[in-house]
Enzyme design. Sequence first.
Site, PDB file in Angstrom:
ATOM      1  N   GLU A  93     -12.743 -12.267  -5.929  1.00 14.30           N
ATOM      2  CA  GLU A  93     -11.948 -11.740  -6.253  1.00 14.30           C
ATOM      3  C   GLU A  93     -10.665 -12.052  -5.443  1.00 14.30           C
ATOM      4  O   GLU A  93      -9.379 -11.586  -6.218  1.00 14.30           O
ATOM      5  CB  GLU A  93     -12.299 -10.302  -5.922  1.00 14.30           C
ATOM      6  CG  GLU A  93     -12.612  -9.224  -7.009  1.00 14.30           C
ATOM      7  CD  GLU A  93     -14.410  -9.156  -6.513  1.00 14.30           C
ATOM      8  OE1 GLU A  93     -14.706 -10.532  -5.439  1.00 14.30           O
ATOM      9  OE2 GLU A  93     -15.042  -8.606  -6.499  1.00 14.30           O
ATOM     10  N   CYS A 103      -8.292  -2.322   3.758  1.00 10.24           N
ATOM     11  CA  CYS A 103      -8.208  -3.458   4.614  1.00 10.24           C
ATOM     12  C   CYS A 103      -9.408  -3.618   5.601  1.00 10.24           C
ATOM     13  O   CYS A 103      -9.812  -4.948   5.833  1.00 10.24           O
ATOM     14  CB  CYS A 103      -6.666  -3.479   5.181  1.00 10.24           C
ATOM     15  SG  CYS A 103      -6.362  -1.684   6.050  1.00 10.24           S
ATOM     16  N   GLU A 126     -16.058 -11.095   3.303  1.00  7.32           N
ATOM     17  CA  GLU A 126     -14.623 -10.665   2.598  1.00  7.32           C
ATOM     18  C   GLU A 126     -14.393 -12.478   1.910  1.00  7.32           C
ATOM     19  O   GLU A 126     -13.584 -12.319   0.316  1.00  7.32           O
ATOM     20  CB  GLU A 126     -13.361  -9.751   3.146  1.00  7.32           C
ATOM     21  CG  GLU A 126     -12.366  -9.275   2.815  1.00  7.32           C
ATOM     22  CD  GLU A 126     -11.441  -9.096   3.294  1.00  7.32           C
ATOM     23  OE1 GLU A 126     -11.223  -9.541   4.269  1.00  7.32           O
ATOM     24  OE2 GLU A 126     -11.408  -8.115   2.887  1.00  7.32           O
ATOM     25  N   GLU A 171       2.102   1.620  -3.694  1.00  6.51           N
ATOM     26  CA  GLU A 171       1.420   1.788  -4.476  1.00  6.51           C
ATOM     27  C   GLU A 171       1.252   3.936  -4.351  1.00  6.51           C
ATOM     28  O   GLU A 171       0.540   4.592  -4.920  1.00  6.51           O
ATOM     29  CB  GLU A 171      -0.504   1.861  -4.266  1.00  6.51           C
ATOM     30  CG  GLU A 171      -1.836   1.403  -4.764  1.00  6.51           C
ATOM     31  CD  GLU A 171      -2.172   0.951  -4.558  1.00  6.51           C
ATOM     32  OE1 GLU A 171      -3.006   0.292  -3.645  1.00  6.51           O
ATOM     33  OE2 GLU A 171      -3.631   1.728  -5.386  1.00  6.51           O
ATOM     34  N   SER A 192      -6.913   1.832  -2.317  1.00 10.12           N
ATOM     35  CA  SER A 192      -6.039   0.504  -2.651  1.00 10.12           C
ATOM     36  C   SER A 192      -6.250  -0.811  -3.349  1.00 10.12           C
ATOM     37  O   SER A 192      -7.225  -0.775  -2.610  1.00 10.12           O
ATOM     38  CB  SER A 192      -5.545   0.949  -1.475  1.00 10.12           C
ATOM     39  OG  SER A 192      -3.811  -0.709  -1.445  1.00 10.12           O
ATOM     40  N   CYS A 209     -11.128  -1.857  14.383  1.00  9.25           N
ATOM     41  CA  CYS A 209     -11.118  -3.189  14.536  1.00  9.25           C
ATOM     42  C   CYS A 209     -11.501  -3.264  16.186  1.00  9.25           C
ATOM     43  O   CYS A 209     -12.018  -4.484  16.700  1.00  9.25           O
ATOM     44  CB  CYS A 209      -9.841  -4.381  14.227  1.00  9.25           C
ATOM     45  SG  CYS A 209      -9.400  -3.890  12.756  1.00  9.25           S
ATOM     46  N   GLU A 216       1.011  -1.362   0.368  1.00  7.48           N
ATOM     47  CA  GLU A 216       0.062   0.400  -0.078  1.00  7.48           C
ATOM     48  C   GLU A 216       1.079   1.025   0.396  1.00  7.48           C
ATOM     49  O   GLU A 216       0.280   2.044  -0.584  1.00  7.48           O
ATOM     50  CB  GLU A 216      -0.802  -0.278   0.349  1.00  7.48           C
ATOM     51  CG  GLU A 216      -1.770   0.961   0.591  1.00  7.48           C
ATOM     52  CD  GLU A 216      -2.910   0.863   1.913  1.00  7.48           C
ATOM     53  OE1 GLU A 216      -4.090  -0.415   2.110  1.00  7.48           O
ATOM     54  OE2 GLU A 216      -3.947   1.542   2.978  1.00  7.48           O
ATOM     55  N   LYS A 261     -15.249 -10.027   7.577  1.00  3.90           N
ATOM     56  CA  LYS A 261     -14.087 -10.423   7.344  1.00  3.90           C
ATOM     57  C   LYS A 261     -14.780 -11.585   6.283  1.00  3.90           C
ATOM     58  O   LYS A 261     -14.278 -12.397   5.977  1.00  3.90           O
ATOM     59  CB  LYS A 261     -12.928 -10.811   8.013  1.00  3.90           C
ATOM     60  CG  LYS A 261     -12.710  -9.252   8.928  1.00  3.90           C
ATOM     61  CD  LYS A 261     -10.952  -8.918   7.215  1.00  3.90           C
ATOM     62  CE  LYS A 261     -10.662  -7.851   8.197  1.00  3.90           C
ATOM     63  NZ  LYS A 261      -9.884  -6.967   7.268  1.00  3.90           N
TER      64      LYS A 261
END
Lengths: 625, 158, 583
Positions: free
Chosen positions: C369, C302, C364, C284, C322, C506, C281, C361
């Site tokens: 993907e 994230c 996710e 990037e 990102s 989190c 990241e 999550k």
Amino acid sequence: MTLEELKRIQAETLPQINMRHTHKTEENVKYKRQVLICGGTGCTSSGSNKLMDEFRAQLESKGLTESVQIVRTGCFGLCELGPIVIVYPEGVFYAQCKVENVEKIVDEHIIGGKIIDELVYHEKTTGEVKEKLFDMQFYKKQHRVALRNCGVVDPEVIEDYIAFNGYQALAKCLFEYTPEQIIEIMLESGLRGRGGAGFPTGLKWKFAAGNRGNVKKYVCCNGDEGDPGAFMDRSVLEGDPHSVIEAMAIAAYVIGADQGYIYVRAEYPIAVKRLAIAINQAREKGLLGKNIFGTDFCFDVEIRLGAGAFVCGEETALMVSIEGHRGEPRPRPPFPAVKGVFGKPTILNNVETYANIPQIILNGAEWFKGMGTEKSKGTKVFALGGKIVNTGLVEVPMGTTIREIIFDIGGGIPNGKKFKAAQTGGPSGGCIPASLLDTHVDYDSLIAIGSMMGSGGLIVMDEDNCMVDIAKFFLEFTVDESCGKCTPCREGTKRMLEILTKITDGRGEDGDIEKLEELANTIKTTSLCGLGQTAPNPVLSTLRYFRDEYEAHVYEKRCPAGCCKKLAKVIIDPDKCKGCSLCSKKCPVGAISGEIKKPFVIDQSKCIKCGVCIDSCKFGAISKK
Amino acid sequence: MALTTEQIAKKTEELKAFIEEHKNMPGPLMPIMQYAQESFGYLSLETQLIISDMLGIPVTEVYGVATFYAQFSLQPKGDNIISVCQGTACYVKGGAAVLAEVEKELGITSNQTTQDGKFTIQDTRCLGCCGLAPVMTINEDVYGKLTPSKVKDILAKY
Amino acid sequence: MEKMINLTIDGISVSVPEGFTVLEAARAANINIPTLCYLKDVQQIGACRICLVEIEKARGLSAACVMPVSEGMVVHTNTEKLRKQRRINLELLLASHNRECTSCVRSGNCELQALCREYGVKEYPYDGARKETITDELSPSIVRDNSKCINCRRCVAACYNVQEIGAIGVSKRGFKTQIGPIFGRSLIATSCVNCGQCIIACPVGALHEKENIDDVWAAISDPNKYVVVQPAPAVRASIGEEFGLPMGVAQTGKLAAALRRLGFDKVFDTNFGADLTIMEEGTELVERLKDKNAVLPMITSCSPGWVSYCEKFYPEFIPNLSSCKSPHEMAGAMAKTYYAEKMGIDPKSMVVVSVMPCTAKKYEAKRPELSNNGMQDVDYVITVRELARMIRQAGIDFTRLPNESFDSLMGESAGAADIFGVTGGVMEAALRTVYEIMTGKTLENVNFEDVRGTKGVKEATIDLNGTKINVAVAHGTANAKKVLESVKSGEKTYHFIEVMCCPGGCVTGGGQPIVPSKELQYIDIKKIRAKALYSEDASKTVRKSHENPEIKAIYNEYLGKPGGHKAHELLHTTYSAKEKYFI
């Protein structure tokens, strides 16, 4: 509009319509006669629009349109006898007028000048002929303040309202009184909210009056009359909408508001339409809008439609509903006077309360105080319904007894039945037994006997009504209408209803009545809003005065009134039965059998107690026991 | 009454215009929903999503309001709307028996629509003509002083 | 100075600031008024009627959670009348509550159960009809079981007021009142972003995570599976709470030990993935800053709840996200490639389990993907609560465990990784690395105080050798909305934004241990758990991700350079706009 213009309109209009009060045609007026036809919801339902069309057609065909005026008014009050027609200047009252009678009335009365005896009202109790409306027993003990213009003015013509001193109270406030002085008058008059709780109106205004001119404020009108069986507010809005608008403007001047909302039930289409017309007319005349009467006072009103939720009659719920949310009450404090609609200071009064206000301003606090009792001043409008001869709308001074309302005004109980109870306050109120018929109607006396004034529904019940069933009826209503926000009302009313259903179904057991009492107490003391806090009243008051009926259901599995289906037996009296077999043909479940010309019998195991046979029997041989 | 695709498209455009016009008034949600209810006869998911998007509020808010007030419905109603008054005055004079008869005749319960889409029975608390109790209305027609035995003939007219 | 109000509560005189509620004032007198619908900073509506108190001279009873104090007020919180009314209202709630307590995930940590015990509810006197119930198990993250719902609306407040999403709401009225999505839909067919804030707001068992415990046990028991586990940074900050250890203390060593004892073949650390994320990241960001045509601001990716939110509510910002996978997905991808190759394990036999503070999550991990060669990078995600249940099931005495370390190759981490679990942490970790890449200088003070703390939106301007970049940190989707709107309107120009879906980051994610509302009145759980992670960071000698030796190794041996071809293939992903409600 200036004050002079207002006076000019009054001077022009009054002579034209004053015959409605004086019963004399004044000189130099266009219309020598006026025919007033009730256009309230009750009479509209019984066909007054067709009647009006027929009058128009008749007058037209006889060339009378230039000398006889037809006026559609609001409610006269005597809905039982609708549609109602009154012919002025005599003020002759034709009850339950039919389309086919119109020609006769036009020919004989309007043209011929002869009152038609067989069409005028005959007193139901004595048979006496009553030509004039206000000679009737029904109106004798009434005193019309809030309803003064209902049935007198055309609610769609602002000039009619102005003719009878309309908007002069507002002018007087703007030119002669400071807001503080008006609050003083309101406090002095002793006017209390007519919506149910009876909070002093002047005090409410005083709380909201602070910080005038510096903050946005609102004036609201509660026209969300939710008590099923009450139609006072609707009648005022239908019959005299300007009185409410004028009073709201006065309230706005007092607290420094420039915007008002009238919250009306969407189920009242006629009221909504007339209110909208009235608001437009007031705007056109400059009685709403900017710089009213040339002063710097600005005020406008908007209608908001309720969408069918009883709880929105609760003040905080009504306000969140205007804001566009689920109509769920919120805790107070903060009170609306501090934080109301859109979080701004707000006053909210109900329709009938407002309708009194212009009169108080014009006639003074002393005049208003002259009516009523020590703590409840003025008059109260009641919607009389149920098992009563004269269903309708009555306005009586506070302190009148329930007996006077039911028997002297209402004409007593029809069909020779015995009075059992009167219910006031709707789902929030209680049942009043025969022993308390001499209770005076005022806020405190009704609370003392476990009922409440409520908004003014007064339903009469006779010996055929089961009080447990009535309590269940109201609980069903509350369960349906509970908003669901707080625990006791959401969960508790449902459990009360379940117990009541169990009892009326004949499954009641020892301890159920006590459980009902315990739940009622919890719901009453712990609910968030007025709806919940008063929801147990119908049960508590029937338990208080008719506990024996509950006990008969629970312990003897018997409904003394013969009303509860599952406990009732439908029986054919063999002495009266002619054996015609009609009942057995009508019976939907084939429970009746017998030989022609001999008494028939009902198989109780099949009977569903629907009562069709009772209606069908021509000999009165079948009854519920 | 079922709407055609064209009617829905037209009404949807009208609704959008109405929202555009009213969205900046204080408390716009209820008037907009009342307009939509009146126009479509009910509030579909699509309608509610349009309102939610254009007002920038979660659709749960719209749905919460739609299911709170009795006036709003989520399904199309029948051609004929029957309201049997269950106000107190009608109740003490036998309104419940009249409603039961209507339900029996049509084979549906209150707030339901017949399979053929002809009738909807609507919950009603006080129609305001207590003098005629017990009362029911079918569309604009008022029937007063009813008994269960009169119901069948009345329904036959529609 | 703020005005103080004097009042008496149960005979105790207290003086509290004006504007306090009776409930807050009672706390000052060490009196606990029971509550149910009240949740500090989330909801105060006075609806459940459990907190009713008697106030002398007042009409009726008052709800302590909404009643403001006034001078001279005399309050009674514990009278015969109140105890009785509280008990009856509890009995009423129980009458329509699914009382299968023994099989309920919240048994022992249920606020209704606790109150019933406190108020001596002994029977169910009002049994009758139950509500129409809907059990929605279709979401990969959240299960809604309305048979246990008590209509307190705390979940709605969390979703609607706090997150401003409104996937669930209140519908119908009276006894029929329902909490849930529109038209009785499943959460999967709504604007829900799976954050699970509704779960941690729920006082009962009406909302819980979709459990994967059985899947994980099955994998562990399967001799043909090689099961790898990795706990997220925020897990170490809270796992101790489940076993009665003090709040705010990280239990990293015991956590590794417990995971090992559960029978996982390898105990890696998502922290390693976090360091890897910073490498990718950070690179990037540097590239985007250098490229005049690049889309800025770049926004972190994230937090899967945030990614869903962006896809559903602000698809126009998808190019700003990102392209990096989230840390546990990166770690999963590396386990099944780098580690598998190195150890000669067939990646098809490998099962990657992530222990996450998060319910999103779970969703996710199922995104198509996030896979490679037809294998999902991560196979199962369990929450901290599920892990605690597994530890209990395994009979592991967590409190007495020794401290152990994570397994090597993917078990080491820099301090920068620890703070991923708290709002502002990803930003701070990224800045530590980006600063050194951009300036070529050593960053001496690694603490970026401006992006720490629980303020809704935090901003800072960082000087990178003359290039000044504006950064913003938002936590909670309501704050994300604010930041995005300010970017959209042109009011703000940022280069880099960190967004965490959950308020606090989190550490207070939807998969974290549930703290009873009573305790939340006294403590700020966001700050306490954050403290645990900041101490972990401070205690490490390696504070910057790029200095983590295992990270250096993986680039040297396997990935090449950050942002390179292989890294792109395995560590980056794509996003697409999604309908909030499909018709």
